[in-house]
Write a protein that holds these residues in place. Structure first.
Motif, PDB file in Angstrom:
ATOM      1  N   ALA A  94      30.590  44.668  32.717  1.00  0.00           N
ATOM      2  CA  ALA A  94      31.665  43.922  32.058  1.00  0.00           C
ATOM      3  C   ALA A  94      32.905  44.805  32.139  1.00  0.00           C
ATOM      4  O   ALA A  94      32.873  45.961  31.718  1.00  0.00           O
ATOM      5  CB  ALA A  94      31.302  43.618  30.610  1.00  0.00           C
ATOM      6  N   VAL A  95      33.971  44.259  32.691  1.00  0.00           N
ATOM      7  CA  VAL A  95      35.168  45.046  32.972  1.00  0.00           C
ATOM      8  C   VAL A  95      36.355  44.433  32.244  1.00  0.00           C
ATOM      9  O   VAL A  95      36.729  43.282  32.497  1.00  0.00           O
ATOM     10  CB  VAL A  95      35.437  45.091  34.494  1.00  0.00           C
ATOM     11  CG1 VAL A  95      36.662  45.945  34.797  1.00  0.00           C
ATOM     12  CG2 VAL A  95      34.201  45.591  35.241  1.00  0.00           C
ATOM     13  N   LYS A  96      36.921  45.180  31.312  1.00  0.00           N
ATOM     14  CA  LYS A  96      38.097  44.731  30.577  1.00  0.00           C
ATOM     15  C   LYS A  96      39.328  45.193  31.339  1.00  0.00           C
ATOM     16  O   LYS A  96      39.438  46.353  31.735  1.00  0.00           O
ATOM     17  CB  LYS A  96      38.086  45.307  29.156  1.00  0.00           C
ATOM     18  CG  LYS A  96      39.006  44.575  28.229  1.00  0.00           C
ATOM     19  CD  LYS A  96      38.569  43.135  28.084  1.00  0.00           C
ATOM     20  CE  LYS A  96      39.563  42.354  27.255  1.00  0.00           C
ATOM     21  NZ  LYS A  96      39.435  40.928  27.456  1.00  0.00           N
ATOM     22  N   VAL A  97      40.264  44.276  31.533  1.00  0.00           N
ATOM     23  CA  VAL A  97      41.442  44.516  32.361  1.00  0.00           C
ATOM     24  C   VAL A  97      42.706  44.207  31.561  1.00  0.00           C
ATOM     25  O   VAL A  97      42.718  43.275  30.752  1.00  0.00           O
ATOM     26  CB  VAL A  97      41.387  43.611  33.622  1.00  0.00           C
ATOM     27  CG1 VAL A  97      42.646  43.735  34.458  1.00  0.00           C
ATOM     28  CG2 VAL A  97      40.147  43.936  34.450  1.00  0.00           C
ATOM     29  N   VAL A 115      32.987  39.895  34.492  1.00  0.00           N
ATOM     30  CA  VAL A 115      31.607  40.341  34.623  1.00  0.00           C
ATOM     31  C   VAL A 115      31.337  40.375  36.118  1.00  0.00           C
ATOM     32  O   VAL A 115      31.513  39.367  36.817  1.00  0.00           O
ATOM     33  CB  VAL A 115      30.620  39.410  33.889  1.00  0.00           C
ATOM     34  CG1 VAL A 115      29.186  39.864  34.136  1.00  0.00           C
ATOM     35  CG2 VAL A 115      30.933  39.389  32.397  1.00  0.00           C
ATOM     36  N   MET A 116      30.968  41.564  36.595  1.00  0.00           N
ATOM     37  CA  MET A 116      30.731  41.759  38.021  1.00  0.00           C
ATOM     38  C   MET A 116      29.266  42.091  38.255  1.00  0.00           C
ATOM     39  O   MET A 116      28.629  42.729  37.410  1.00  0.00           O
ATOM     40  CB  MET A 116      31.588  42.903  38.558  1.00  0.00           C
ATOM     41  CG  MET A 116      33.063  42.654  38.483  1.00  0.00           C
ATOM     42  SD  MET A 116      33.936  44.018  39.292  1.00  0.00           S
ATOM     43  CE  MET A 116      35.566  43.783  38.610  1.00  0.00           C
ATOM     44  N   LEU A 125      30.884  41.931  43.063  1.00  0.00           N
ATOM     45  CA  LEU A 125      31.571  40.646  43.127  1.00  0.00           C
ATOM     46  C   LEU A 125      31.851  40.112  41.723  1.00  0.00           C
ATOM     47  O   LEU A 125      31.063  40.326  40.796  1.00  0.00           O
ATOM     48  CB  LEU A 125      30.726  39.622  43.889  1.00  0.00           C
ATOM     49  CG  LEU A 125      30.495  39.901  45.371  1.00  0.00           C
ATOM     50  CD1 LEU A 125      29.632  38.791  45.979  1.00  0.00           C
ATOM     51  CD2 LEU A 125      31.802  40.038  46.129  1.00  0.00           C
ATOM     52  N   LEU A 126      32.964  39.407  41.598  1.00  0.00           N
ATOM     53  CA  LEU A 126      33.299  38.718  40.357  1.00  0.00           C
ATOM     54  C   LEU A 126      32.286  37.594  40.164  1.00  0.00           C
ATOM     55  O   LEU A 126      32.076  36.782  41.065  1.00  0.00           O
ATOM     56  CB  LEU A 126      34.717  38.156  40.426  1.00  0.00           C
ATOM     57  CG  LEU A 126      35.825  39.188  40.626  1.00  0.00           C
ATOM     58  CD1 LEU A 126      37.145  38.495  40.956  1.00  0.00           C
ATOM     59  CD2 LEU A 126      35.968  40.066  39.406  1.00  0.00           C
ATOM     60  N   THR A 127      31.667  37.549  38.978  1.00  0.00           N
ATOM     61  CA  THR A 127      30.580  36.608  38.757  1.00  0.00           C
ATOM     62  C   THR A 127      30.851  35.657  37.590  1.00  0.00           C
ATOM     63  O   THR A 127      30.617  34.463  37.690  1.00  0.00           O
ATOM     64  CB  THR A 127      29.264  37.378  38.530  1.00  0.00           C
ATOM     65  OG1 THR A 127      29.079  38.257  39.646  1.00  0.00           O
ATOM     66  CG2 THR A 127      28.082  36.455  38.423  1.00  0.00           C
ATOM     67  N   ALA A 128      31.343  36.182  36.477  1.00  0.00           N
ATOM     68  CA  ALA A 128      31.698  35.357  35.316  1.00  0.00           C
ATOM     69  C   ALA A 128      32.960  35.967  34.718  1.00  0.00           C
ATOM     70  O   ALA A 128      32.931  37.106  34.249  1.00  0.00           O
ATOM     71  CB  ALA A 128      30.574  35.321  34.293  1.00  0.00           C
TER      72      ALA A 128
END
Length: 137
Positions: A94-97, A115-116, A125-128
């Motif tokens: 989970a990546v916060k940007v 969520v990658m 890859l970007l998933t959700a």
């Protein structure tokens, strides 16, 4: 068990790979390049826009992106910064940007959550994904 990691030698290569995905998002947005942006998505991805439109699957994400990205009304000054990475599993993060659109007259901010998932070939890859507008005070 969740792995809250922002700096770790165990995940250093994966963190760099995740940051590269976000850098490619930034580059594709700056250049209003839907092809480069869409190449970052898992085929079954879910994307929720900042205004709450839910797009399920790459076909829906592609149709939307190919309409709105080239027609975007910003002057190309957009930045994306990874502010936190949470490894849910070694192959899911989970990546916060922090997302900023800048113009001489205005600035707006977003707080996407990506969520990658790491693929068998090592690509992330970007998933959700949920794009969220930050309300001005």
């Amino acid at each position: 068990m969740f792995h809250m990691i922002t700096q770790s030698t165990a995940y250093a290569a994966d963190i760099e790979a995740v940051k590269q995905v976000v850098a490619t998002v930034e580059h594709s947005q700056q250049r209003k390049d839907p092809g480069r942006f869409l190449a970052l998505f898992h085929p079954d991805a879910v994307w929720t826009t900042a205004h709450g439109k839910v797009l399920i699957g790459l076909d829906a994400i592609s149709e939307f992106t190919r309409k709105v990205l080239p027609a975007g009304n910003w002057d190309g000054k957009v930045s994306y910064e990874v502010v936190h990475v949470l490894f849910i599993r070694p192959d899911v993060a989970a990546v916060k940007v922090r997302q900023r659109y800048l113009s001489p007259d205005d600035e707006s901010e977003g707080a996407p959550l990506y969520v990658m998932a790491k693929q068998d070939d090592g690509r992330w890859l970007l998933t959700a994904c949920q794009n969220t507008v930050v309300a001005a005070d």
